[in-house]
Design a protein around this motif. Sequence first.
Motif, short mmCIF file in Angstrom:
data_model
loop_
_atom_site.label_atom_id
_atom_site.label_comp_id
_atom_site.label_asym_id
_atom_site.label_seq_id
_atom_site.Cartn_x
_atom_site.Cartn_y
_atom_site.Cartn_z
N ILE A 150 29.63 49.40 6.10
CA ILE A 150 30.02 49.55 7.50
C ILE A 150 30.76 48.29 7.95
O ILE A 150 31.75 48.36 8.69
CB ILE A 150 28.79 49.84 8.38
N GLY A 179 34.28 48.36 6.77
CA GLY A 179 35.08 49.47 7.26
C GLY A 179 35.15 50.65 6.32
O GLY A 179 35.76 51.67 6.64
N TYR A 216 32.60 52.53 5.38
CA TYR A 216 31.81 53.57 6.03
C TYR A 216 31.88 53.35 7.54
O TYR A 216 32.19 52.24 8.01
CB TYR A 216 30.36 53.53 5.58
N LYS A 217 31.53 54.40 8.28
CA LYS A 217 31.56 54.32 9.75
C LYS A 217 30.24 54.83 10.32
O LYS A 217 29.54 55.63 9.69
CB LYS A 217 32.72 55.16 10.29
N THR A 226 30.04 56.84 12.57
CA THR A 226 30.24 58.26 12.88
C THR A 226 30.16 59.15 11.64
O THR A 226 30.35 60.36 11.74
CB THR A 226 31.61 58.47 13.57
N ASP A 227 29.89 58.56 10.47
CA ASP A 227 29.72 59.36 9.26
C ASP A 227 28.46 60.22 9.37
O ASP A 227 27.50 59.88 10.07
CB ASP A 227 29.62 58.46 8.03
N GLU A 264 29.48 57.26 18.23
CA GLU A 264 30.84 56.91 18.65
C GLU A 264 30.87 55.57 19.37
O GLU A 264 31.77 54.74 19.15
CB GLU A 264 31.40 58.01 19.54
N GLN A 300 30.40 52.81 16.76
CA GLN A 300 31.58 52.60 15.94
C GLN A 300 32.67 51.87 16.72
O GLN A 300 33.39 51.04 16.14
CB GLN A 300 32.11 53.93 15.42
N VAL A 333 31.78 48.33 16.50
CA VAL A 333 32.03 47.84 15.13
C VAL A 333 33.50 47.53 14.95
O VAL A 333 33.87 46.47 14.40
CB VAL A 333 31.55 48.88 14.10
N GLU A 334 34.36 48.43 15.39
CA GLU A 334 35.81 48.25 15.17
C GLU A 334 36.35 47.05 15.94
O GLU A 334 37.36 46.47 15.51
CB GLU A 334 36.54 49.53 15.57
#
Length: 436
Positions: free
Chosen positions: A237, A240, A242-243, A245-246, A426, A429, A432-433
């Motif tokens: 994660i 990047g 994995y997310k 939202t997986d 969501e 994530q 995270v981004e």
Amino acid sequence: MNSSQSPSSRSLPLRRRSLLAALGVGATTALAACGGPGSGSAEDPTAAPAEGGEAGGSVNFYHWRSEDKAVLDELAATFSEQSGVTIEQTIDPSEQYQSTAAQKARGGDIGDALTAFRGTQLDQFAELGIFTDLGDADYVDNYEANLISPGEHDGVQLGLPYQLVFNMPLLNMDLAEQAGVTEIPRDWDAYLDLLDKLRGLGVTPIAWPGNDPANAFQIINSLVMNNGPDDEMFAKIETGEYKATDDWWIRSLTQFQELSTHFQENFAGSGVDGVLSLFSSGQAAILPTGSYQIGQVREAGAEFPLEFAPVMTNPAGEEPTYEGIFNSTYILGVNSAAQNPEGAAAWIEFLSDPANAAVYGDGTSQHVTVTGVQYENPDLQALAPWQSANTLLAPRFQFINLDIRSAIENSLVAVATGSTPEQAAEEAQALVEEQL
């Protein structure tokens, strides 16, 4: 430890210098030097220790486990009799230690010997050059080689993980038997059935310390051990790959939301002391933290038998990939800025002796990573089979970026307090981004 994710064994030099080879009751204080100002190379204060030097005076031992103070005082008294070195403890709460220990220790005023958490903090200590290289210390051979890799950084043994922790929920077996459950659940349906039967007794099935992040999110380890696409799920994660939202994380959030219906009232505002009281008094059946709190449970007067009850998320009829979680942490090291590096290294070698490690383990109700330790503590004896179970190295500590870890962990709070798993994922994530 039987785990495909356990750190792999590594070869060790056949001979290492021993700091306490001549020590015993009444022994002299002539000891070998360890890294630190004036003992490593001028270019690299974290270099491997050089020969020569004497230990004496006082050593400051900096750590976060206040519950260990009495046992460490007992060990320090024995150490002082043998070596002439006195030990002073400086103890910060775990959350404070994680955020400020590096800053406090860098000057050497505290923490001649000190500890680090696996993962983020060890990485920070390595980058700042706080820990010396212990790779040539003779007492490294006293440890289980496959359990001390979390003390390595870029192939250098900066510290020695001392505790073998099982980061899994603790179950009151008296209550489980009263509920008619005699076996630990091995799938999701069985786990929910256990919780429903415990509720039928009129007790809280799970006492969750939602307002204490250090303890609240230990449950994440077993929650994901059989949900994640691979063992490096959280590390990926951060990269990047994995997310949040997986599907696997949304599934984990969905299951955690169902678990949360079995928590006590006001769980989001509950601290660890409150849930310890609920569990120790028999008002709650499961404490979802880990073995590191067994000593506190006993100190609170609990006499019921304990077992681990990891969250088993696999469907009924499907064999789980992992049975549980382990971690090797409380990483012992010598401060490169230590005012008494010789004494600090001697203290770590003393703790590394199996006889002294047994005193620590029995007194703290905590398994250790030192080989040849014989436990007298009945809880450690009862839970010893987990040392050979198929367990996963705690994935929660794969996170290096604390903002990313907080985003993932706080999505658990979000679903427990009303968000849908999709919404929580969501939002996590998005945070995270921002860090990628």
